[in-house]
Design an enzyme around this catalytic site. Structure first.
Site, PDB file in Angstrom:
ATOM      1  N   SER A  12      15.763  -8.060  16.022  1.00  0.00           N
ATOM      2  CA  SER A  12      15.302  -9.096  15.093  1.00  0.00           C
ATOM      3  C   SER A  12      16.518  -9.704  14.404  1.00  0.00           C
ATOM      4  CB  SER A  12      14.380  -8.485  14.039  1.00  0.00           C
ATOM      5  OG  SER A  12      14.322  -9.353  12.908  1.00  0.00           O
ATOM      6  N   HIS A  37      14.082 -11.526  18.908  1.00  0.00           N
ATOM      7  CA  HIS A  37      12.906 -11.619  18.030  1.00  0.00           C
ATOM      8  C   HIS A  37      13.250 -12.459  16.796  1.00  0.00           C
ATOM      9  CE1 HIS A  37       9.084  -9.954  16.380  1.00  0.00           C
ATOM     10  NE2 HIS A  37       9.715  -9.926  15.216  1.00  0.00           N
ATOM     11  N   ASP A  39      11.871 -13.952  13.261  1.00  0.00           N
ATOM     12  CA  ASP A  39      10.855 -13.758  12.227  1.00  0.00           C
ATOM     13  C   ASP A  39      10.705 -15.004  11.360  1.00  0.00           C
ATOM     14  OD1 ASP A  39       9.946 -10.996  12.529  1.00  0.00           O
ATOM     15  OD2 ASP A  39      12.044 -10.471  12.122  1.00  0.00           O
ATOM     16  N   MET A  41       8.905 -16.768   8.347  1.00  0.00           N
ATOM     17  CA  MET A  41       8.195 -16.402   7.108  1.00  0.00           C
ATOM     18  C   MET A  41       8.066 -17.615   6.194  1.00  0.00           C
ATOM     19  SD  MET A  41       9.996 -12.753   6.326  1.00  0.00           S
ATOM     20  CE  MET A  41      10.208 -11.519   7.596  1.00  0.00           C
ATOM     21  N   HIS A  70       7.808 -14.596  15.958  1.00  0.00           N
ATOM     22  CA  HIS A  70       6.799 -13.885  15.164  1.00  0.00           C
ATOM     23  C   HIS A  70       6.472 -14.736  13.943  1.00  0.00           C
ATOM     24  CE1 HIS A  70       5.981  -9.997  12.572  1.00  0.00           C
ATOM     25  NE2 HIS A  70       4.895 -10.727  12.740  1.00  0.00           N
ATOM     26  N   MET A  72       4.849 -15.385  10.656  1.00  0.00           N
ATOM     27  CA  MET A  72       4.207 -14.781   9.474  1.00  0.00           C
ATOM     28  C   MET A  72       3.934 -15.917   8.507  1.00  0.00           C
ATOM     29  SD  MET A  72       6.617 -11.407   9.352  1.00  0.00           S
ATOM     30  CE  MET A  72       7.824 -12.156  10.432  1.00  0.00           C
ATOM     31  N   MET A 141       2.373  -3.886  13.533  1.00  0.00           N
ATOM     32  CA  MET A 141       3.361  -3.857  12.447  1.00  0.00           C
ATOM     33  C   MET A 141       3.436  -2.438  11.901  1.00  0.00           C
ATOM     34  SD  MET A 141       4.570  -6.920  12.216  1.00  0.00           S
ATOM     35  CE  MET A 141       5.657  -6.498  10.863  1.00  0.00           C
ATOM     36  N   ASP A 177       6.848  -3.400  15.537  1.00  0.00           N
ATOM     37  CA  ASP A 177       7.745  -4.173  14.674  1.00  0.00           C
ATOM     38  C   ASP A 177       7.830  -3.546  13.285  1.00  0.00           C
ATOM     39  OD1 ASP A 177       9.397  -6.065  13.649  1.00  0.00           O
ATOM     40  OD2 ASP A 177       7.966  -7.724  13.773  1.00  0.00           O
ATOM     41  N   GLY A 199      15.621  -4.500  13.865  1.00  0.00           N
ATOM     42  CA  GLY A 199      16.588  -5.352  13.177  1.00  0.00           C
ATOM     43  C   GLY A 199      17.748  -4.539  12.656  1.00  0.00           C
ATOM     44  N   SER A 200      17.520  -3.848  11.536  1.00  0.00           N
ATOM     45  CA  SER A 200      18.621  -3.106  10.912  1.00  0.00           C
ATOM     46  C   SER A 200      19.210  -2.048  11.839  1.00  0.00           C
ATOM     47  CB  SER A 200      18.141  -2.486   9.596  1.00  0.00           C
ATOM     48  OG  SER A 200      16.857  -1.936   9.743  1.00  0.00           O
TER      49      SER A 200
HETATM   50  O1  LIG Z   1       8.710  -8.869  11.138  1.00  0.00           O
HETATM   51  C1  LIG Z   1       9.493  -8.144  10.599  1.00  0.00           C
HETATM   52  C2  LIG Z   1       9.411  -7.882   9.131  1.00  0.00           C
HETATM   53  O2  LIG Z   1       8.382  -8.600   8.604  1.00  0.00           O
HETATM   54  C3  LIG Z   1      10.485  -7.435  11.436  1.00  0.00           C
HETATM   55  O3  LIG Z   1      10.740  -8.105  12.634  1.00  0.00           O
HETATM   56  C4  LIG Z   1      11.739  -6.929  10.773  1.00  0.00           C
HETATM   57  O4  LIG Z   1      12.758  -7.873  10.750  1.00  0.00           O
HETATM   58  C5  LIG Z   1      12.229  -5.693  11.465  1.00  0.00           C
HETATM   59  O5  LIG Z   1      13.326  -5.198  10.777  1.00  0.00           O
HETATM   60  P1  LIG Z   1      13.675  -3.639  10.763  1.00  0.00           P
HETATM   61  O6  LIG Z   1      12.536  -2.933  10.129  1.00  0.00           O
HETATM   62  O7  LIG Z   1      13.859  -3.240  12.209  1.00  0.00           O
HETATM   63  O8  LIG Z   1      14.938  -3.594   9.979  1.00  0.00           O
HETATM   64 FE   LIG Z   2       8.971  -9.431  13.243  1.00  0.00          FE
END
Ligand SMILES: O=C(CO)[C@@H](O)[C@H](O)COP(=O)(O)O
Ligand SMILES: [Fe+2]
Length: 229
Positions: A12, A37, A39, A41, A70, A72, A141, A177, A199-200
């Site tokens: 992400s 990916h 995101d 928002m 994705h 949101m 999620m 996710d 992501g992280s």
């Molecule tokens: O959609 C989302 C958060 O809303 C994800 O895609 C996060 O960005 C994932 O990040 P990590 O939890 O892997 O750091």
């Molecule tokens: Fe996401």
């Protein structure tokens, strides 16, 4: 996009360097990412703001493979065409984002893109049975959406297992996710997931100038997941 149940790692870019998205997308793909990916928002459906369609169109030329968007956002229907035009390959909308998810999925399919359905942690899988012919991907999620770097919600693992049983052998991806790490990836892979968003856990320790940690992180998550399947 050919269907396969092989484990796919989808970093992400919410955890990427926001001043360097093009280079970050190239770096994660060079380091072994399967999908990218994105995101989206809106500060309304979730308490954070990120990328509009213009941003997605700008990074598209920097992604060789699958761009997994994705959404949101609520309402979602007025923006589907714009994200399709921006070059998304998969467009995922939330079940909770409006009263007409069947129409939303139909609208995504009408653009020629793959249709994804995302479920918040508090949402059950009952509705999915009525949507199986409308979806190419179901995103479970494992955090409440809105932010990267949150803790994995363990109660979702059983949900993934039930979802796999409902889906059976249909060509529908199960995407996870939120909070995916070397520790949590095996749990969801064993329960039947095949697309792991992280992501992280992918971006930690690396940068565009030093992308090797991205590769090491991706390989570690993939190996942990594959060992559990
Ligand atoms: O959609 C989302 C958060 O809303 C994800 O895609 C996060 O960005 C994932 O990040 P990590 O939890 O892997 O750091
Ligand atoms: Fe996401």
């Amino acid at each position: 996009m050919e269907f396969s149940r092989a484990i796919k790692i989808a970093p992400s870019i919410l955890s990427a360097d926001f001043a360097n998205f093009g280079a970050e997308c190239r770096a994660i793909e060079d380091q072994g990412a399967d999908w990218v990916h994105v995101d989206v928002m809106d500060g309304h459906f979730v308490p954070n703001l990120t990328f509009g369609p213009a941003m997605c169109a700008a990074i598209r030329p920097h992604i060789r493979g699958v761009m997994d968007v994705h959404l949101m956002i609520a309402p979602v229907d007025p923006y589907i065409e714009a994200y399709a035009q921006a070059g998304a390959d998969v467009i995922t909308a939330h079940l909770e984002a409006g009263p007409h998810i069947h129409r939303t999925l139909q609208a995504i399919r009408n653009t020629g893109k793959k249709a994804g359905l995302a479920l918040n942690p508090g949402t059950g899988i009952d509705a999915v049975a009525h949507l199986l012919d409308m979806v190419d991907l179901i995103c479970v999620m494992t955090v409440n959406p809105g932010f990267g770097g949150q803790k994995f919600i363990h109660s979702q693992v059983d949900k993934v297992r039930s979802l796999r049983a409902v889906i059976g052998d249909r060509p529908i991806h199960i995407e996870i996710d939120g909070g995916v790490t070397v520790e949590t990836a095996p749990l969801v892979a064993a329960a039947g997931a095949d697309v792991l968003v992280a992501g992280s856990a992918v971006f930690k320790g690396g940068s565009v100038a030093d992308p090797a940690p991205y590769g090491a992180n991706i390989r570690a998550i993939r190996a942990a997941a594959e060992a559990a399947v």
